[in-house]
Design an enzyme around this catalytic site. Structure first.
Site, PDB file in Angstrom:
ATOM      1  CD  GLU A   1     -16.924 134.349  54.077  1.00 27.21           C
ATOM      2  OE1 GLU A   1     -15.973 134.839  54.716  1.00 27.21           O
ATOM      3  OE2 GLU A   1     -17.382 133.219  54.267  1.00 27.21           O
TER       4      GLU A   1
ATOM      5  CE  LYS B   1     -27.422 133.978  52.851  1.00 26.10           C
ATOM      6  NZ  LYS B   1     -27.471 132.646  53.342  1.00 26.10           N
TER       7      LYS B   1
ATOM      8  CG  ASP C   1     -28.963 129.099  47.680  1.00 26.73           C
ATOM      9  OD1 ASP C   1     -29.352 128.855  48.835  1.00 26.73           O
ATOM     10  OD2 ASP C   1     -29.744 129.241  46.718  1.00 26.73           O
TER      11      ASP C   1
ATOM     12  CE1 TYR D   1     -20.264 129.110  56.842  1.00 30.18           C
ATOM     13  CE2 TYR D   1     -20.574 128.505  54.546  1.00 30.18           C
ATOM     14  CZ  TYR D   1     -21.046 128.577  55.837  1.00 30.18           C
ATOM     15  OH  TYR D   1     -22.287 128.099  56.134  1.00 30.18           O
TER      16      TYR D   1
ATOM     17  CE  LYS E   1     -18.687 134.708  57.412  1.00 28.70           C
ATOM     18  NZ  LYS E   1     -18.039 133.437  57.088  1.00 28.70           N
TER      19      LYS E   1
ATOM     20  CE  LYS F   1     -31.532 135.514  51.427  1.00 30.12           C
ATOM     21  NZ  LYS F   1     -31.855 134.150  51.188  1.00 30.12           N
TER      22      LYS F   1
ATOM     23  CB  CYS G   1     -61.388 120.931  31.514  1.00 31.64           C
ATOM     24  SG  CYS G   1     -59.843 120.163  32.004  1.00 31.64           S
TER      25      CYS G   1
ATOM     26  CB  CYS H   1     -61.401 115.984  31.557  1.00 34.59           C
ATOM     27  SG  CYS H   1     -62.249 117.337  32.380  1.00 34.59           S
TER      28      CYS H   1
ATOM     29  CB  CYS I   1     -61.506 121.617  35.379  1.00 35.08           C
ATOM     30  SG  CYS I   1     -62.223 120.018  35.008  1.00 35.08           S
TER      31      CYS I   1
ATOM     32  CB  CYS J   1     -60.555 116.667  35.548  1.00 37.05           C
ATOM     33  SG  CYS J   1     -59.233 117.312  34.517  1.00 37.05           S
TER      34      CYS J   1
HETATM   35  S1  IVH Z   1     -21.107 132.474  58.341  1.00 39.31           S
HETATM   36  C1  IVH Z   1     -22.456 132.958  62.778  1.00 39.31           C
HETATM   37  N1  IVH Z   1     -20.475 132.430  55.804  1.00 39.31           N
HETATM   38  O1  IVH Z   1     -25.981 131.256  55.352  1.00 39.31           O
HETATM   39  C2  IVH Z   1     -22.297 133.041  61.322  1.00 39.31           C
HETATM   40  N2  IVH Z   1     -22.573 131.564  56.435  1.00 39.31           N
HETATM   41  O2  IVH Z   1     -28.064 133.080  56.677  1.00 39.31           O
HETATM   42  C3  IVH Z   1     -22.258 131.732  60.640  1.00 39.31           C
HETATM   43  N3  IVH Z   1     -23.879 130.623  54.572  1.00 39.31           N
HETATM   44  O3  IVH Z   1     -26.159 129.970  58.598  1.00 39.31           O
HETATM   45  C4  IVH Z   1     -22.433 131.752  59.196  1.00 39.31           C
HETATM   46  N4  IVH Z   1     -22.399 131.034  53.011  1.00 39.31           N
HETATM   47  O4  IVH Z   1     -25.692 128.359  56.547  1.00 39.31           O
HETATM   48  C5  IVH Z   1     -21.417 132.133  56.729  1.00 39.31           C
HETATM   49  N5  IVH Z   1     -19.764 132.413  53.599  1.00 39.31           N
HETATM   50  C6  IVH Z   1     -20.681 132.114  54.512  1.00 39.31           C
HETATM   51  C7  IVH Z   1     -21.898 131.497  54.171  1.00 39.31           C
HETATM   52  C8  IVH Z   1     -22.829 131.230  55.163  1.00 39.31           C
HETATM   53  C9  IVH Z   1     -23.587 130.503  53.286  1.00 39.31           C
HETATM   54  C10 IVH Z   1     -25.127 130.172  55.203  1.00 39.31           C
HETATM   55  C11 IVH Z   1     -24.966 129.550  56.547  1.00 39.31           C
HETATM   56  C12 IVH Z   1     -25.599 130.525  57.482  1.00 39.31           C
HETATM   57  C13 IVH Z   1     -26.591 131.201  56.605  1.00 39.31           C
HETATM   58  C14 IVH Z   1     -26.876 132.589  57.115  1.00 39.31           C
END
Ligand code: IVH
Length: 720
Positions: A116, A118, A120, A227, A291, A315, A413, A416, A431, A436
């Protein structure tokens, strides 16, 4: 209830239900069935009725999403189940290793996994009790976070009440984010107002959730994606894949895209597929989370010290985009360093528009052979400032112009006109004019930035103009500004003036005054001492009483001396540093050496000592003294923290104290080494109760926890 009231109560409930329904259609299903105007009309009707009948206002009314009062500080609350983080990797090889490892641990079993996005954003954990939102908290240290319930209530896509058959208890985990469009718009507005810009949507979301005033948060375009779950009662699922439809059914926003896989190939396919579509999501993503699907298998896989063995976060590498480099300009930083900056044909990278990128220094331009007019590859990862990675040589035009730094600057510079010199130690030009204006402006901006003194109104154009018009010559001058002066500050030009105004000026002066009371660590960071970042500033503050104490620190002098001395002469100093808690014996060396690891190293120690010995450092100390600024230290040395009078004691606060805000009480407890948590258990030592205490009071009584009123608490503080 009078007849009128009864009718009003009925209509209010109707309106609330209707508004909730439209919220859901709009935010959850993106399928509104009425116009914004119509919605506003319903909302206004509800507000009008609630204003006429204030007794009928309930916390779960849609109008209360923005209704909370500004807080003094966030209460600390415990998560029912700790919030863990995940192992991160950038390599597909490690994803393969991850799957191979779990296959080894669960031999001869099929192990389906879910892949799924991640997200940000900012991690949050919400608690729904019988379907009602009771608490929302940040991750904090994983066990205890900030209570941000008021702020979360302002997010319209987060339901106040769960739909359908809500479970008895649901602790739900997710991320709060700011959508890309909203982020761009917010930054545009901030630019107009001369406020510092947020680097990216995640910072903007984090900054928003940190606001103490929910009215501000309600204006920020935030959303959430959930999630996972923490503690639950009445939730009957065995597979992670069941969580998404369950949360969705309850009215919580979840990701639409996820994959099931049970081989490495399928996992990698899903990761690639997600990479192809993730830029179309409203929220930013920086990876894929893999997961194990079955909770039973998860349980058998267990955890390492800090993360579960059943999940990994992959990542994606930073996004790279091609664009034209139209020009190179020179910017002057707060320490006078001249940085070449590429002016780019604006492009969208990782969710924000990039028009400039740092070229670091002269050598970098030469090394990469960057010329004006080139097509370049730029990269932006998370918070990192966008950078030019390389020139796309195949697209070089014949008229691309090489850039000669020295010739371009004409030895002066660019701001200034002062003399510039190439720093022999670094590859940078600098500088030399300490006055400045560009340097002063950057210093003022840094001083006032988030994480430093947090004076929000003093950034960007406001800092520029304060310096340009001579109101501020160095950052501490801010503390002498008067509202009248600042109100007249012209942010425009002489031809088209645009004054800062009384209202903004009053707000800014208030923020400046507040900065006086910030703790020592913030001040040490704000002074921009070379090599002193936030962490170092916090370490220094923990071991010193005041700024003067840091300036004349024996500990720092000892660190320097320790590193200058021969091994056999070090024992005495090492002993002293260990005793002060400022160093630990090194584990790797033989004990006879008396090798130690100090809290800060010799480079930092020298930098701090040199700074306060310099004219500029002495001046700042003098000015702070004259202005009566004495930042308080958070001194709790590693050794001493265990000896503090309330060390190891846990407090829970409830009700309103007669003369202290909640924030003040928390600060006092923490300063004496105590902990504050959100709920009463057998482990709670004291419940500090004020007027109209809540259920925590009854629970304390039930468990026989000692209850203090403010007077008893004050007495305790005095005797501590
Ligand atoms: S599961 C024990 N699922 O990324 C596992 N985390 O580096 C709990 N995050 O701590 C996290 N998207 O803050 C999970 N689909 C996702 C996520 C997610 C973002 C964040 C979360 C986590 C961190 C892990």
């Amino acid at each position: 209830m009078t007849v009128d009231e009864k009718q009003a109560a009925h209509r209010i409930e109707q309106l609330r239900d209707e508004i909730r329904k439209h919220d859901l259609l709009y935010y959850d299903e993106a399928a509104p069935i009425i116009s914004d105007r119509e919605y506003d009309r319903l909302y206004k009707q509800l507000i009008d009725l609630e204003t006429r009948f204030p007794d009928l206002v309930t916390p779960d009314s849609p109008t209360q999403r923005v209704g909370g009062k500004p807080l003094q500080a966030f209460e600390q609350v415990s998560h029912l189940i700790p919030m863990l983080s995940l192992d991160n990797t950038y390599s597909e090889e490690e994803v393969k290793n991850f799957y191979a490892r779990i296959e080894r641990l669960l031999p001869n079993e099929k192990i389906p996994v879910v892949i799924e996005p991640k997200v940000d954003g900012v991690a949050v954990s919400l608690i729904y009790d019988n379907g009602r939102l009771r608490q929302a908290a940040t991750r904090g240290d994983g066990s205890v976070g900030d209570n941000i319930t008021q702020n979360i209530r302002t997010i319209r896509s987060v339901p106040e009440r769960l739909r359908d058959m809500a479970p008895k208890l649901l602790e739900v985990r997710g991320e709060v984010y700011m959508d890309r469009k909203g982020f761009e718009k917010l930054n545009q507005e901030r630019k107009k107002q001369g406020l510092p810009l947020f680097a990216n949507p995640r910072n903007a979301a984090a900054g928003s959730l940190k606001q103490l005033d929910p009215a501000i948060v309600s204006k920020r375009p935030l959303g959430a994606v959930f999630y996972g779950t923490g503690a639950t009662k009445g939730v009957d699922v065995d597979l992670h894949a069941e969580i998404f439809p369950l949360l969705k059914k309850l009215g919580l926003p979840v990701t639409e895209c996820w994959w099931l896989a049970d081989s490495v190939e399928e996992i990698l396919d899903a990761i690639h597929e997600l990479d192809g579509i993730r830029h179309n999501f409203a929220y930013q993503t920086d990876g894929a989370v893999v997961k194990v699907n079955s909770f039973g298998q998860r349980e058998r896989l267990g955890f390492t010290a800090k993360s579960p063995r059943w999940a990994i976060a992959y990542k994606y590498s930073a996004e790279r985009v091609e664009t034209r480099l139209n020009d190179i300009v020179i910017q002057v930083g707060r320490t006078g360093i001249l940085t070449p900056v590429a002016v780019l044909e604006p492009v969208l990278v990782s969710g924000s528009t990039v028009g400039r990128a740092t070229l670091h220094n002269e050598d970098e331009i030469k090394r990469k052979d960057i010329r004006i007019g080139d097509t370049v590859m730029i990269e932006k990862a998370g918070e990192v400032i966008p950078a030019v990675v390389e020139v796309v040589k195949s697209k070089r035009r014949r008229d691309a112009k090489p850039f000669d730094f020295a010739a371009h600057a004409h030895g002066k510079c660019p701001v200034c006109g002062g003399p510039i010199r190439r720093d022999p130690e670094f590859v940078a030009w600098r500088c030399e004019n300490l006055h400045c204006p560009a340097q002063t402006t950057r210093r003022v901006e840094f001083f006032a930035a988030r994480g430093a003194l947090d004076i929000e109104s003093v950034g960007g154009i406001v800092a520029d103009k304060m310096v340009e018009r001579g109101l501020v010559r160095e950052p501490v001058d801010l503390f002498e500004l008067k509202v009248e002066q600042l109100a007249k500050l012209n942010l425009g030009t002489d031809e088209a003036p645009r004054v800062f105004g009384e209202k903004n000026a009053t707000k800014a002066i208030k923020a400046i005054e507040r900065a006086r009371t910030l703790p020592l660590s913030r001040w040490l960071f704000a002074l921009a001492i070379p090599d002193v970042g936030k962490t170092t500033a916090t370490q220094l503050a923990r071991f010193h009483d005041s700024i003067e104490d840091v300036a004349h620190s024996q500990l720092l002098r000892d660190v320097l001396e320790y590193h200058e001395k021969e091994k056999n002469e070090r024992a005495g100093i090492a002993e002293r540093l260990i005793k002060a808690g400022f160093a630990k014996p090194s584990k790797s060396k033989a004990d006879t050496d008396r090798s130690i690891v100090t809290e800060v190293g010799p480079v930092v120690a020298k930098s701090v000592v040199d700074f306060f010995a310099s004219l500029a450092g002495k001046k700042i100390l003098r000015r702070m003294k004259e202005l009566g600024i004495q930042p308080k230290s958070e001194k709790v040395s590693a050794k001493k923290s265990a000896e503090l009078p309330l060390a190891g004691k846990t407090f829970v606060l409830t009700g309103t104290l007669p003369s202290m805000t909640r924030g003040e009480a928390i600060e006092k407890i923490q300063a004496l080494g105590g902990h504050v948590t959100g709920s009463v258990s057998k482990k709670t030592d004291y419940v500090l109760a004020g007027a109209e205490p809540g259920s925590k009071f009854d629970k304390a009584k039930e468990l026989g926890v000692r209850i203090l009123d403010e007077a008893a608490f004050q007495k305790m503080l005095l005797s501590s």
